[in-house]
Write a protein that holds these residues in place. Structure first.
Motif, PDB file in Angstrom:
ATOM      1  N   PRO A  54       0.815  -1.214   0.000  1.00 17.36           N
ATOM      2  CA  PRO A  54       0.000   0.000   0.000  1.00 17.36           C
ATOM      3  C   PRO A  54       0.846   1.261   0.000  1.00 17.36           C
ATOM      4  O   PRO A  54       1.994   1.261   0.460  1.00 17.36           O
ATOM      5  CB  PRO A  54      -0.812  -0.115   1.290  1.00 17.36           C
ATOM      6  CG  PRO A  54       0.028  -0.972   2.187  1.00 17.36           C
ATOM      7  CD  PRO A  54       0.729  -1.939   1.281  1.00 17.36           C
ATOM      8  N   MET A  55       0.269   2.323  -0.539  1.00 14.47           N
ATOM      9  CA  MET A  55       0.903   3.635  -0.505  1.00 14.47           C
ATOM     10  C   MET A  55       0.314   4.411   0.661  1.00 14.47           C
ATOM     11  O   MET A  55      -0.910   4.450   0.826  1.00 14.47           O
ATOM     12  CB  MET A  55       0.623   4.383  -1.817  1.00 14.47           C
ATOM     13  CG  MET A  55       1.228   5.778  -1.868  1.00 14.47           C
ATOM     14  SD  MET A  55       0.628   6.734  -3.287  1.00 14.47           S
ATOM     15  CE  MET A  55      -1.010   7.194  -2.709  1.00 14.47           C
ATOM     16  N   THR A  56       1.160   5.006   1.472  1.00  9.47           N
ATOM     17  CA  THR A  56       0.706   5.759   2.635  1.00  9.47           C
ATOM     18  C   THR A  56       1.123   7.214   2.502  1.00  9.47           C
ATOM     19  O   THR A  56       2.275   7.505   2.177  1.00  9.47           O
ATOM     20  CB  THR A  56       1.275   5.174   3.935  1.00  9.47           C
ATOM     21  OG1 THR A  56       0.861   3.811   4.057  1.00  9.47           O
ATOM     22  CG2 THR A  56       0.768   5.953   5.145  1.00  9.47           C
ATOM     23  N   SER A  57       0.182   8.117   2.726  1.00 10.72           N
ATOM     24  CA  SER A  57       0.469   9.539   2.633  1.00 10.72           C
ATOM     25  C   SER A  57      -0.512  10.273   3.555  1.00 10.72           C
ATOM     26  O   SER A  57      -0.894   9.730   4.594  1.00 10.72           O
ATOM     27  CB  SER A  57       0.318  10.008   1.179  1.00 10.72           C
ATOM     28  OG  SER A  57       0.684  11.366   1.059  1.00 10.72           O
ATOM     29  N   THR A  58      -0.921  11.477   3.168  1.00 12.27           N
ATOM     30  CA  THR A  58      -1.868  12.253   3.967  1.00 12.27           C
ATOM     31  C   THR A  58      -2.999  12.752   3.086  1.00 12.27           C
ATOM     32  O   THR A  58      -2.891  12.790   1.859  1.00 12.27           O
ATOM     33  CB  THR A  58      -1.185  13.463   4.628  1.00 12.27           C
ATOM     34  OG1 THR A  58      -0.684  14.337   3.602  1.00 12.27           O
ATOM     35  CG2 THR A  58      -0.045  13.021   5.527  1.00 12.27           C
ATOM     36  N   TRP A  59      -4.104  13.106   3.743  1.00  9.89           N
ATOM     37  CA  TRP A  59      -5.217  13.721   3.023  1.00  9.89           C
ATOM     38  C   TRP A  59      -5.733  14.889   3.859  1.00  9.89           C
ATOM     39  O   TRP A  59      -5.457  14.990   5.059  1.00  9.89           O
ATOM     40  CB  TRP A  59      -6.332  12.714   2.755  1.00  9.89           C
ATOM     41  CG  TRP A  59      -7.155  12.330   3.970  1.00  9.89           C
ATOM     42  CD1 TRP A  59      -6.777  11.519   4.995  1.00  9.89           C
ATOM     43  CD2 TRP A  59      -8.489  12.766   4.259  1.00  9.89           C
ATOM     44  NE1 TRP A  59      -7.785  11.409   5.916  1.00  9.89           N
ATOM     45  CE2 TRP A  59      -8.857  12.153   5.494  1.00  9.89           C
ATOM     46  CE3 TRP A  59      -9.399  13.586   3.622  1.00  9.89           C
ATOM     47  CZ2 TRP A  59     -10.107  12.357   6.080  1.00  9.89           C
ATOM     48  CZ3 TRP A  59     -10.649  13.785   4.202  1.00  9.89           C
ATOM     49  CH2 TRP A  59     -10.990  13.174   5.413  1.00  9.89           C
ATOM     50  N   ALA A  60      -6.455  15.779   3.215  1.00 11.05           N
ATOM     51  CA  ALA A  60      -6.937  16.958   3.936  1.00 11.05           C
ATOM     52  C   ALA A  60      -8.118  17.581   3.205  1.00 11.05           C
ATOM     53  O   ALA A  60      -8.348  17.335   2.010  1.00 11.05           O
ATOM     54  CB  ALA A  60      -5.821  17.994   4.082  1.00 11.05           C
ATOM     55  N   MET A  61      -8.890  18.380   3.936  1.00  9.81           N
ATOM     56  CA  MET A  61      -9.922  19.238   3.360  1.00  9.81           C
ATOM     57  C   MET A  61      -9.369  20.653   3.383  1.00  9.81           C
ATOM     58  O   MET A  61      -8.863  21.119   4.397  1.00  9.81           O
ATOM     59  CB  MET A  61     -11.201  19.178   4.193  1.00  9.81           C
ATOM     60  CG  MET A  61     -11.805  17.788   4.320  1.00  9.81           C
ATOM     61  SD  MET A  61     -12.509  17.192   2.770  1.00  9.81           S
ATOM     62  CE  MET A  61     -13.731  18.458   2.468  1.00  9.81           C
TER      63      MET A  61
END
Length: 344
Positions: A54-61
């Protein structure tokens, strides 16, 4: 659909299972991935069957925008309708909200393996050697693939992939097994019309040496669209050879009225097998026209015996290295049964 706002962030948080990518109004490609959006802004994208890391990163609004890793989606490009999530606009990816249903994978395998199962839309034969045969009731099309079970967060998924020649790639829609017993199992997935829970009832046991079967021709890719990948023979380096073949094997049908354009299209799969032959004709007025059978049968024979070969389509290439399906199209102009031109 909800817009991207504070409430939607809460709705986006969780695990989503891929359904498909919509490439056209009636053409989709299965999406065998999962997407996790954690409350602490961790973003994870991986394969449900664990076939890739899996690829792991960040997400945001960001206001009304959604950021997944480094991709920023403008307002209304990430939307939720009930339990379906759509990401993008031109070719949107569709996910369904995941709810874990812990299942015993060993028990599930023991019940499913070596049996024929039937729902309202589909008959699935799951051979004990890992092969699978699908029969679509609406079209009566048989295809063959490979199957296995995958465990994802204690849930069990029925994974169908590959073709009649290889188990690699070519995923079919994922089915999450919700319940299983000796005579039926329930699974949630894409049934061709919607994401729904289907009940598959046991039809019979497969014989130990029972052959799996497909239609007379099956592309290797489960997501193949000839319209997008067609090789037009007149545009290839084999134009001279094409002219020679037609001159050698085609005998003009000297009948008045046999004038217009005739197009023959077909597919050569990754194993060099040909099929899905289609003939369409138009007259000089460009209205649909059926040409003489003696004329069309000759051209079909030339296509089958001389043009639908790896040696002609991919000169100098080892047939074993041909790993993709190829759609082919040939259009000729006719005048009273004579070929006067080969069109692009």
């Amino acid at each position: 659909m909800s817009s991207a706002n504070g409430q939607t962030r809460a709705q986006l948080t969780g695990t989503w299972i891929g359904v498909h990518t919509e490439l056209d109004a009636d053409f989709t490609c299965p999406l065998p991935t999962y997407m996790q959006l954690s409350a602490d802004s961790v973003y994870r994208l991986g394969m449900v069957d664990g076939s890739a890391a899996p690829m792991t990163s960040t997400w945001a609004m960001e206001g009304e925008r959604v950021r997944l890793d480094t991709i920023h989606f403008a307002p209304r490009l990430v939307t939720i309708q009930e339990d379906l999530l759509r990401v993008g606009a031109a070719f949107p990816m569709v996910f369904r909200r995941f709810s874990s249903v812990p299942m015993d994978s060993v028990r599930t395998y023991q019940h499913l393996s070596g049996q024929v199962w039937q729902s309202a839309n589909l008959t699935v034969s799951l051979y004990s050697n890992g092969r699978a045969s699908l029969n679509y009731h609406a079209t009566q099309q048989h295809t063959t693939h490979f199957w296995r079970l995958a465990v994802f967060e204690q849930s069990v998924f029925l994974v169908l992939s590959g073709s009649q020649h290889t188990r690699e790639g070519g995923y079919k829609p994922l089915w999450q097994v919700m319940d299983v017993s000796p005579n039926q199992f329930q699974a949630i997935g894409w049934n061709g019309c919607a994401v729904a829970t289907e009940t598959f009832r046991r039809v019979r046991s497969l014989l130990p040496d029972e052959p799996y079967r497909a239609t007379s021709f099956q592309p290797c890719s489960t997501c193949f669209q000839p319209l997008w990948q067609t090789v037009r023979l007149s545009n290839t380096s084999r134009r001279y050879e094409l002219n020679q073949l037609l001159a050698r094997y085609y005998q003009p049908v000297t009948t008045r009225g046999q004038s217009g354009l005739l197009t023959i299209s077909f597919v050569v799969n990754c194993a060099g097998e040909s099929g899905l032959f289609d003939v369409k004709g138009v007259g000089d007025d460009y209205c649909p026209k059926a040409f003489d059978h003696l004329l069309t049968s000759q051209l079909l024979t030339i296509c089958r015996n001389h043009l639908a070969t790896t040696a002609f389509l991919h000169p100098g290439k080892d047939p074993a290295d041909q790993t993709r399906d190829t759609a082919v199209s040939l259009t000729v102009r006719l005048k009273d049964g004579y070929i006067t031109d080969i069109l692009p």
